[in-house]
Write a protein that holds these residues in place. Sequence first.
Motif, PDB file in Angstrom:
ATOM      1  N   ILE A 149       0.829  -1.207   0.000  1.00 28.40           N
ATOM      2  CA  ILE A 149       0.000   0.000   0.000  1.00 28.40           C
ATOM      3  C   ILE A 149       0.862   1.256   0.000  1.00 28.40           C
ATOM      4  O   ILE A 149       0.612   2.215  -0.731  1.00 28.40           O
ATOM      5  N   VAL A 150       1.915   1.251   0.843  1.00 30.10           N
ATOM      6  CA  VAL A 150       2.806   2.417   0.896  1.00 30.10           C
ATOM      7  C   VAL A 150       3.492   2.624  -0.448  1.00 30.10           C
ATOM      8  O   VAL A 150       3.593   3.756  -0.953  1.00 30.10           O
ATOM      9  N   LEU A 151       3.993   1.536  -1.066  1.00 32.18           N
ATOM     10  CA  LEU A 151       4.676   1.646  -2.345  1.00 32.18           C
ATOM     11  C   LEU A 151       3.733   2.183  -3.426  1.00 32.18           C
ATOM     12  O   LEU A 151       4.113   3.054  -4.220  1.00 32.18           O
ATOM     13  N   VAL A 152       2.506   1.688  -3.444  1.00 30.23           N
ATOM     14  CA  VAL A 152       1.538   2.167  -4.427  1.00 30.23           C
ATOM     15  C   VAL A 152       1.243   3.651  -4.226  1.00 30.23           C
ATOM     16  O   VAL A 152       1.121   4.427  -5.171  1.00 30.23           O
ATOM     17  N   GLY A 153       1.147   4.058  -2.946  1.00 30.86           N
ATOM     18  CA  GLY A 153       0.896   5.467  -2.669  1.00 30.86           C
ATOM     19  C   GLY A 153       2.019   6.364  -3.163  1.00 30.86           C
ATOM     20  O   GLY A 153       1.780   7.423  -3.752  1.00 30.86           O
ATOM     21  N   LEU A 154       3.258   5.957  -2.933  1.00 26.12           N
ATOM     22  CA  LEU A 154       4.396   6.762  -3.372  1.00 26.12           C
ATOM     23  C   LEU A 154       4.481   6.821  -4.891  1.00 26.12           C
ATOM     24  O   LEU A 154       4.720   7.881  -5.477  1.00 26.12           O
ATOM     25  N   VAL A 155       4.295   5.673  -5.544  1.00 29.42           N
ATOM     26  CA  VAL A 155       4.325   5.653  -7.008  1.00 29.42           C
ATOM     27  C   VAL A 155       3.195   6.514  -7.570  1.00 29.42           C
ATOM     28  O   VAL A 155       3.374   7.249  -8.545  1.00 29.42           O
ATOM     29  N   GLY A 156       2.036   6.444  -6.923  1.00 32.56           N
ATOM     30  CA  GLY A 156       0.918   7.259  -7.379  1.00 32.56           C
ATOM     31  C   GLY A 156       1.192   8.743  -7.249  1.00 32.56           C
ATOM     32  O   GLY A 156       0.813   9.538  -8.119  1.00 32.56           O
ATOM     33  N   ALA A 157       1.870   9.126  -6.154  1.00 31.18           N
ATOM     34  CA  ALA A 157       2.205  10.547  -5.976  1.00 31.18           C
ATOM     35  C   ALA A 157       3.157  11.022  -7.062  1.00 31.18           C
ATOM     36  O   ALA A 157       3.010  12.118  -7.616  1.00 31.18           O
ATOM     37  N   VAL A 158       4.159  10.188  -7.378  1.00 35.30           N
ATOM     38  CA  VAL A 158       5.103  10.564  -8.431  1.00 35.30           C
ATOM     39  C   VAL A 158       4.402  10.668  -9.776  1.00 35.30           C
ATOM     40  O   VAL A 158       4.626  11.611 -10.547  1.00 35.30           O
ATOM     41  N   ALA A 159       3.531   9.696 -10.074  1.00 37.15           N
ATOM     42  CA  ALA A 159       2.806   9.722 -11.347  1.00 37.15           C
ATOM     43  C   ALA A 159       1.898  10.944 -11.436  1.00 37.15           C
ATOM     44  O   ALA A 159       1.783  11.580 -12.487  1.00 37.15           O
ATOM     45  N   ALA A 160       1.242  11.275 -10.315  1.00 36.29           N
ATOM     46  CA  ALA A 160       0.374  12.451 -10.316  1.00 36.29           C
ATOM     47  C   ALA A 160       1.172  13.731 -10.531  1.00 36.29           C
ATOM     48  O   ALA A 160       0.751  14.639 -11.262  1.00 36.29           O
ATOM     49  N   THR A 161       2.351  13.817  -9.900  1.00 38.30           N
ATOM     50  CA  THR A 161       3.201  14.999 -10.088  1.00 38.30           C
ATOM     51  C   THR A 161       3.639  15.136 -11.535  1.00 38.30           C
ATOM     52  O   THR A 161       3.602  16.229 -12.115  1.00 38.30           O
ATOM     53  N   LEU A 162       4.046  14.019 -12.137  1.00 43.83           N
ATOM     54  CA  LEU A 162       4.455  14.056 -13.537  1.00 43.83           C
ATOM     55  C   LEU A 162       3.287  14.446 -14.440  1.00 43.83           C
ATOM     56  O   LEU A 162       3.447  15.226 -15.382  1.00 43.83           O
ATOM     57  N   GLY A 163       2.105  13.915 -14.139  1.00 43.95           N
ATOM     58  CA  GLY A 163       0.938  14.275 -14.938  1.00 43.95           C
ATOM     59  C   GLY A 163       0.606  15.753 -14.839  1.00 43.95           C
ATOM     60  O   GLY A 163       0.269  16.404 -15.838  1.00 43.95           O
ATOM     61  N   LEU A 164       0.712  16.308 -13.630  1.00 43.97           N
ATOM     62  CA  LEU A 164       0.455  17.738 -13.462  1.00 43.97           C
ATOM     63  C   LEU A 164       1.450  18.576 -14.241  1.00 43.97           C
ATOM     64  O   LEU A 164       1.102  19.604 -14.826  1.00 43.97           O
ATOM     65  N   LEU A 223       2.981  17.678 -17.012  1.00 42.72           N
ATOM     66  CA  LEU A 223       2.664  17.566 -18.436  1.00 42.72           C
ATOM     67  C   LEU A 223       1.474  18.428 -18.819  1.00 42.72           C
ATOM     68  O   LEU A 223       1.385  18.942 -19.937  1.00 42.72           O
ATOM     69  N   VAL A 224       0.541  18.627 -17.872  1.00 43.73           N
ATOM     70  CA  VAL A 224      -0.648  19.431 -18.158  1.00 43.73           C
ATOM     71  C   VAL A 224      -0.357  20.922 -18.035  1.00 43.73           C
ATOM     72  O   VAL A 224      -0.679  21.722 -18.914  1.00 43.73           O
ATOM     73  N   PHE A 225       0.273  21.320 -16.921  1.00 44.84           N
ATOM     74  CA  PHE A 225       0.471  22.741 -16.645  1.00 44.84           C
ATOM     75  C   PHE A 225       1.858  23.249 -17.045  1.00 44.84           C
ATOM     76  O   PHE A 225       2.051  24.456 -17.200  1.00 44.84           O
ATOM     77  N   GLY A 226       2.836  22.348 -17.163  1.00 47.70           N
ATOM     78  CA  GLY A 226       4.177  22.780 -17.525  1.00 47.70           C
ATOM     79  C   GLY A 226       4.374  22.800 -19.028  1.00 47.70           C
ATOM     80  O   GLY A 226       3.435  22.641 -19.818  1.00 47.70           O
ATOM     81  N   ASP A 227       5.614  23.009 -19.404  1.00 44.47           N
ATOM     82  CA  ASP A 227       5.959  23.031 -20.825  1.00 44.47           C
ATOM     83  C   ASP A 227       7.277  22.297 -21.006  1.00 44.47           C
ATOM     84  O   ASP A 227       8.339  22.909 -21.165  1.00 44.47           O
ATOM     85  N   PRO A 228       7.229  20.956 -20.990  1.00 40.85           N
ATOM     86  CA  PRO A 228       8.476  20.189 -21.046  1.00 40.85           C
ATOM     87  C   PRO A 228       9.231  20.353 -22.352  1.00 40.85           C
ATOM     88  O   PRO A 228      10.419  20.092 -22.417  1.00 40.85           O
ATOM     89  N   GLY A 229       8.560  20.781 -23.413  1.00 43.08           N
ATOM     90  CA  GLY A 229       9.239  20.946 -24.691  1.00 43.08           C
ATOM     91  C   GLY A 229       9.952  22.269 -24.850  1.00 43.08           C
ATOM     92  O   GLY A 229      10.641  22.494 -25.848  1.00 43.08           O
ATOM     93  N   LEU A 230       9.802  23.174 -23.875  1.00 45.60           N
ATOM     94  CA  LEU A 230      10.427  24.493 -23.982  1.00 45.60           C
ATOM     95  C   LEU A 230      11.923  24.372 -23.698  1.00 45.60           C
ATOM     96  O   LEU A 230      12.313  23.935 -22.614  1.00 45.60           O
TER      97      LEU A 230
END
Length: 270
Positions: A88-103, A105-112
């Motif tokens: 459960i802890v591992l899934v929570g941490l992985v989920g937090a990282v995935a959510a941060t990366l998703g945010l 990609l949505v709000f940032g500009d990785p191609g700049l």
Amino acid sequence: MIVFWTLAGLATALAGLLVLSVARRRADHEPPLSDTGAAELAELDRLKSRGLLDEDAWAAARAEAGRRLLTSASPDAVPRVGGRDRTIVLVGLVGAVAATLGLYLVFGDPGLPDQPYERRIDEWASSPETLDAPRIAAVLGRAVEREPDNRTALIMLGAARFEAGDPIGASSAFRRALALDANDATSWSRLGESLVRAQDGEVGVDAEAAFTRALSLDPDQLGARYFVGEAALARGDVAKAREVWAPLIAVLDPADPRRTDLVSRLDAAA
């Protein structure tokens, strides 16, 4: 980017909350000592009802169990982590990282691409009237790199660095300007001021020499006159300080608090 970092921080906080919650879950469900004691008393009652304990033995055992309950301290619950908890802890941490990366990609500009420093200086140079001292110093620094013998640019660079809080860089620029013209009293005075600021307000040997040189070229350098008198007063040379400050005191209005301060300091030292 403010929205991105805010949401990323919230995701990280939620992940941390999940980790703490799971880590405490086992400890919170440890059976308290009072439940264990109650089970022991119930077992004694069961044995008596089945005729395995007579009245005296039952009373003695029950009294002994009661004494243990009263005298024993409740130990701290020991957290226990199982395989499922780790998952459960591992899934929570992985989920937090995935959510941060998703945010991102949505709000940032990785191609700049990264903007080169030179390009930023070009933009600053196009509107110098809106720049603060550090950016003005950057623009002038590049101008000096292109024209190292431009004394005017060096003097302006020294002034910009001084205002930007870089007294070491300012003194370097003034020294280079003085190497091109050693008879510039103002640059000698500004060099001395830069050295004083670099030494946290102390008028050192190099600074005093610069101020003295400025006065020898132009006795009306009032800033240099003040610092030379300051250095003399610090050494206890009141006569020298009075001599140097006399013209400065003379040009200040009698109501000027700076004049009052100079006079009072000389009188106190005398």
